[in-house]
Design a protein around this motif. Structure first.
Motif: not given
Length: 87
Positions: A33-34, A36-38, A41
């Motif tokens: 998840g981290a 993918l967010r990076n 964003d």
């Protein structure tokens, strides 16, 4: 008759086959998840291209034209006591 083709092993196309023990734990899910967010964003914060904004404006205008002119308050006053359309 069902015309959907089955995948080998008798599974329907919309079914997912999972191997035993393939579930991810909370730490792995959090790491994915981290990442993918990076990755996304920057994409989310990019401005919408002008040609897409123009297209959206055209669609909004077409919707407004299709709805017709807004009714005035005098045309929609239910308290007027006028039983027009009721017999």
């Amino acid at each position: 008759m069902n015309t959907r083709k089955r995948k080998p092993g008798g599974m329907k196309p919309d079914q997912v086959q999972r191997k035993a023990g393939s579930e991810l734990g909370a730490p792995q899910q959090a790491a994915i998840g981290a990442k993918l967010r990076n990755m996304f964003d920057d994409l989310v914060n990019e401005p919408v291209p002008d040609h897409l904004m123009d297209l959206l404006a055209q669609l909004d205008a077409a919707e407004d034209d299709a709805e017709g002119p807004p009714e005035s308050e005098s045309d929609q006053s239910p308290e007027s006591g006028d039983d027009e359309g009721q017999s």
